[in-house]
Design an enzyme around this catalytic site. Structure first.
Site, PDB file in Angstrom:
ATOM      1  N   GLU A  95      -4.692   2.190  -4.202  1.00 16.35           N
ATOM      2  CA  GLU A  95      -3.230   2.186  -4.203  1.00 16.35           C
ATOM      3  C   GLU A  95      -2.695   0.912  -3.562  1.00 16.35           C
ATOM      4  O   GLU A  95      -1.572   0.865  -3.082  1.00 16.35           O
ATOM      5  CB  GLU A  95      -2.693   3.426  -3.466  1.00 16.35           C
ATOM      6  CG  GLU A  95      -2.926   3.460  -1.965  1.00 16.35           C
ATOM      7  CD  GLU A  95      -4.303   3.979  -1.551  1.00 16.35           C
ATOM      8  OE1 GLU A  95      -5.215   3.936  -2.404  1.00 16.35           O
ATOM      9  OE2 GLU A  95      -4.466   4.393  -0.396  1.00 16.35           O
ATOM     10  N   ASP A 144      -2.407   8.992 -10.682  1.00 11.22           N
ATOM     11  CA  ASP A 144      -2.346   7.812 -11.573  1.00 11.22           C
ATOM     12  C   ASP A 144      -0.906   7.556 -12.014  1.00 11.22           C
ATOM     13  O   ASP A 144      -0.460   6.407 -12.160  1.00 11.22           O
ATOM     14  CB  ASP A 144      -3.221   8.033 -12.801  1.00 11.22           C
ATOM     15  CG  ASP A 144      -4.709   7.938 -12.466  1.00 11.22           C
ATOM     16  OD1 ASP A 144      -5.031   7.467 -11.347  1.00 11.22           O
ATOM     17  OD2 ASP A 144      -5.541   8.311 -13.319  1.00 11.22           O
ATOM     18  N   ASN A 176      -2.813  12.581  -4.383  1.00 10.28           N
ATOM     19  CA  ASN A 176      -3.983  12.937  -5.193  1.00 10.28           C
ATOM     20  C   ASN A 176      -4.454  14.353  -4.880  1.00 10.28           C
ATOM     21  O   ASN A 176      -4.745  15.130  -5.801  1.00 10.28           O
ATOM     22  CB  ASN A 176      -5.134  11.958  -4.925  1.00 10.28           C
ATOM     23  CG  ASN A 176      -5.067  10.747  -5.866  1.00 10.28           C
ATOM     24  OD1 ASN A 176      -4.415  10.816  -6.903  1.00 10.28           O
ATOM     25  ND2 ASN A 176      -5.707   9.655  -5.478  1.00 10.28           N
ATOM     26  N   ASP A 195       0.878  -1.183   0.000  1.00  6.33           N
ATOM     27  CA  ASP A 195       0.000   0.000   0.000  1.00  6.33           C
ATOM     28  C   ASP A 195       0.915   1.234   0.000  1.00  6.33           C
ATOM     29  O   ASP A 195       1.870   1.330   0.768  1.00  6.33           O
ATOM     30  CB  ASP A 195      -0.893   0.021   1.250  1.00  6.33           C
ATOM     31  CG  ASP A 195      -1.956   1.114   1.164  1.00  6.33           C
ATOM     32  OD1 ASP A 195      -3.005   0.859   0.533  1.00  6.33           O
ATOM     33  OD2 ASP A 195      -1.689   2.225   1.683  1.00  6.33           O
TER      34      ASP A 195
END
Lengths: 208, 484
Positions: free
Chosen positions: B389, B365, B356, B348
């Site tokens: 993620e 992304d 973000n 993770d």
């Protein structure tokens, strides 16, 4: 043998002459067959009513010509090979008739024709008629179809005769074509009678 | 010696020659091959050759006057006798009749009959005793006829329609019983070829082929030299259908062979081959090939869609959909001892929400792609983007191997600098390791790995947390021994 001189001034009795010539031929055929086969009895018979001249009588045929200034005879013997072998076997011998070759059986009948012709020559010579004999010729009986048996009165008197002979149980046929060239030379034959002595005449013939 | 005797002596020589010639002639007649007979008008045999005697097996003595009627069956003899009568009554010299008829060579007229070709010829000879003579020649053609019959049987048994076409365009001889079935016509002799062969095929013929039908008839009766020009236009294959329903039709391949006499095409030999089964089979094969092509295309399409479904378009890693199929197989293999060990690592990205929020989803992304690239670079067995993620890696190996892989990924990500177009950022990842227990479900397996990840996060992130089987000390041990 005494020879008779021919008197040509006598007019011939033609029917009687024809019959006499028939008789002589039949006589010669019977007497020679008797001697040639050694048969005690040779029977001469007329042919059946269904017979017509030119009809083939057997599978083989031997013919011989007897010829002179006054007369010509074509004598034929018609025979099947089986009968010929059996009759020849009686003379030549051997194991069985089947051993007799066809050639030999034909020669046997050529000799027979010679004997008959010789006999006729002798008989007629006694009556002052000179004749000669041809060699016998053999052929198949089929060629009888080419024979011409029509009866004629001119220019040559022609007629025929057919008969059957039986010897030792075997049948053969004989035929003769008579051609009378000079009836006057033969006229006296009508009165000729065959004597027993003549019938047994086995004198040597002058074969040519 | 008299002149008579001299003449006779000369004649004797000639007679001897004639006697010899006659013997030779008779020998030749006896040796005539086949049957040679001379019969009279009463049908009696007067002369026969040796072959006839041998054929009948009778003594030659019995041939003379053998009734010819004995050699034939009653019905045949009526015809034979009639022909003889015709010859006998004919006024023409050498009149002749030829015909074929069986000759009964055995004792029973019904058996052992052999076919002869007879020639009866009238002879000019005719006498009172035998009447008109007829020569009879017979040639034994029974073997030839038997050969013909065998050939005909061959012709009629092969699945071809064979016939000849005459000058007037009609069927002459038919050599195959199959022809009637092929053309669906019961009576063929004398029938116009166009009517029975091409008329039922016109609907499926091209104008050129229809034009060629006329050439077939035109070439007959003409020089063979021009045949080639005609034959090029002949229809070669037609769909012959006498019914309204097309499924009853036949595909006929047509072969033409000129029958030439004196350089003129007198007839055409036409051979029809029923190719319906072949054409249908070819069509079925073609359909099957098309079906196969469609199936392959469909399979490719399906595979592409499946690939699309199991590949995350953003990262190139497998999706959760694929994970269920692929990992299920791995679990089964481990449960059944086909593989000895099965381990997983769950990753993770630390504080990904901040990325973000600070740099936008597009850059988020980008970060996801870069991290996924690092994972892919380790060539793990099954790399999966589990969601957001979070990433999973399954390897059929021991816990230590999974731990080492996770550490290599973690360190590489940590060392990576990502240029987001104005800002260069550094991200870290945390990882949890678990080793599969035989019989354990995927959910339980993942749950245990997830717990280790949770511990790694709580423990300060940017670290790999080994499974509970491995004490923290052991974790450090791994960390300490991990190769650079």
């Amino acid at each position: 043998m005494n020879k008779t001189s021919v008197d040509e001034s006598v007019p011939p009795d033609l029917p009687a002459l024809k019959d006499k010539l028939r008789e002589l031929l039949r006589y010669a055929s019977v007497s020679r067959l008797r001697s040639h086969t050694g048969a005690a009895e040779v029977e001469a018979r007329e042919l059946g009513c269904g017979f017509s001249p030119g009809r083939i009588l057997a599978s083989n045929m031997v013919f011989i010509l007897v010829s002179g200034d006054a007369l010509r005879l074509t004598f034929k013997v018609h025979f099947n090979t089986g009968a010929a072998r059996n009759l020849a076997f009686g003379i030549f011998g051997g194991n069985s008739p089947a051993d007799i070759s066809e050639r030999l059986s034909i020669d046997y009948f050529k000799e027979y024709a010679n004997l008959v012709a010789g006999s006729i020559v002798t008989l007629l010579a006694e009556n002052g008629v000179e004749l000669g004999i041809s060699l016998p010729l053999s052929t198949r009986g089929f060629y009888e179809v080419f024979s011409d048996y029509a009866e004629k009165q001119r220019p040559i008197i022609t007629y025929c005769d057919f008969w059957e002979l039986r010897a030792n149980g075997h049948d053969i046929h004989c035929s003769t074509l008579f051609e009378i060239l000079n009836p006057r030379q033969l006229g006296h034959l009508a009165a000729y009678e065959i004597s027993e002595e003549t019938g047994n005449d086995d004198a040597e013939m002058d074969f040519l | 010696m008299s002149h008579i005797n001299l003449d006779l002596q000369a004649s004797h020589k000639m007679l001897m020659l004639l006697d010899e010639a006659n013997t030779n002639t008779e020998s030749v007649l006896d040796s005539i091959p086949g049957i040679f007979l001379i019969v009279n008008e009463n049908h009696e045999v007067l002369r026969a050759n040796l072959e006839f005697v041998k054929l009948l097996g009778i003594d030659s003595e019995d041939i003379l006057r053998l009734p010819l009627s004995k050699l034939f069956r009653k019905e045949s003899w009526k015809i034979f006798a009639h022909n003889i009568k015709q010859i006998v009554e004919s006024e023409t010299a050498g009149a002749s009749i030829r015909f074929e008829m069986g000759l009964a060579t055995g004792n029973d007229a019904g058996h052992g009959e052999r076919i002869f070709h007879w020639t009866l010829t009238g002879r000019s000879t005719k006498n009172q005793g035998e009447g008109r003579l007829i020569t009879v020649f017979g040639d034994d053609i029974s073997e030839m006829r038997e050969t013909e019959r065998r050939l005909l049987r061959v012709f009629t048994s092969i699945p071809l329609g064979i016939f000849t076409m005459d000058k007037d365009g009609t069927i002459g001889d038919s050599y195959s019983s199959y022809l009637e079935s092929l053309l669906d016509c019961g009576k063929l002799a004398g029938t116009v070829v166009d009517d029975v062969l091409f008329k039922p095929a016109l609907a499926s013929m091209t104008p050129d082929e229809i034009g060629g039908i006329g050439a077939i008839r035109q070439c007959v009766g003409k020089s063979v030299l021009g045949y080639g020009a005609f034959s090029r236009t002949f229809p070669q294959e037609i769909f012959h259908n006498t019914q309204t329903d097309s499924k009853h039709g036949r595909w006929l391949k047509i072969t033409y062979q000129p029958i030439v006499f004196d350089r003129i095409v007198e007839q055409l030999l036409i051979i029809l081959e029923d190719r319906t089964a072949i054409v249908n089979a070819e069509r079925e094969m073609l359909d099957a090939a098309l079906d196969r092509e469609k199936a392959v295309a469909l399979e490719k399409q399906s595979l592409a869609r499946y690939e699309e479904a199991i590949r995350d378009p953003l990262t190139g890693l497998y999706t959760r959909l694929y994970m269920k199929d692929a990992v299920a197989a791995l679990l089964w293999s481990h449960d059944h001892h086909e593989i000895s060990e099965l381990s997983m690592a769950i990753f993770d990205i630390d504080h990904f929400k901040n990325v973000n929020d600070s740099h936008g989803h597009k850059n988020g992304d980008r970060v996801l792609r870069e991290v996924a690239g690092v994972i892919l670079g380790q060539s793990p067995e099954i790399p999966i983007r589990f969601g957001g993620e979070e990433f999973l890696v399954f390897i059929p190996d021991r816990h230590e191997a999974a731990f080492c892989l996770a550490e290599r990924v973690r360190r590489e990500v940590e060392a990576m600098r990502i240029d987001l177009g104005g800002a260069v950022i550094q991200v870290t990842i945390s990882a949890g390791i678990a080793t599969h227990r035989q019989g354990e479900t995927l959910d339980d397996f993942m749950h245990r790995a997830d717990q280790r990840l949770y511990l790694a996060k709580n423990n300060g992130r940017n670290q790999t947390m080994p499974g509970p089987e491995n004490q923290p000390g052991e974790a450090r041990l791994f960390d300490a021994t991990f190769p650079e």
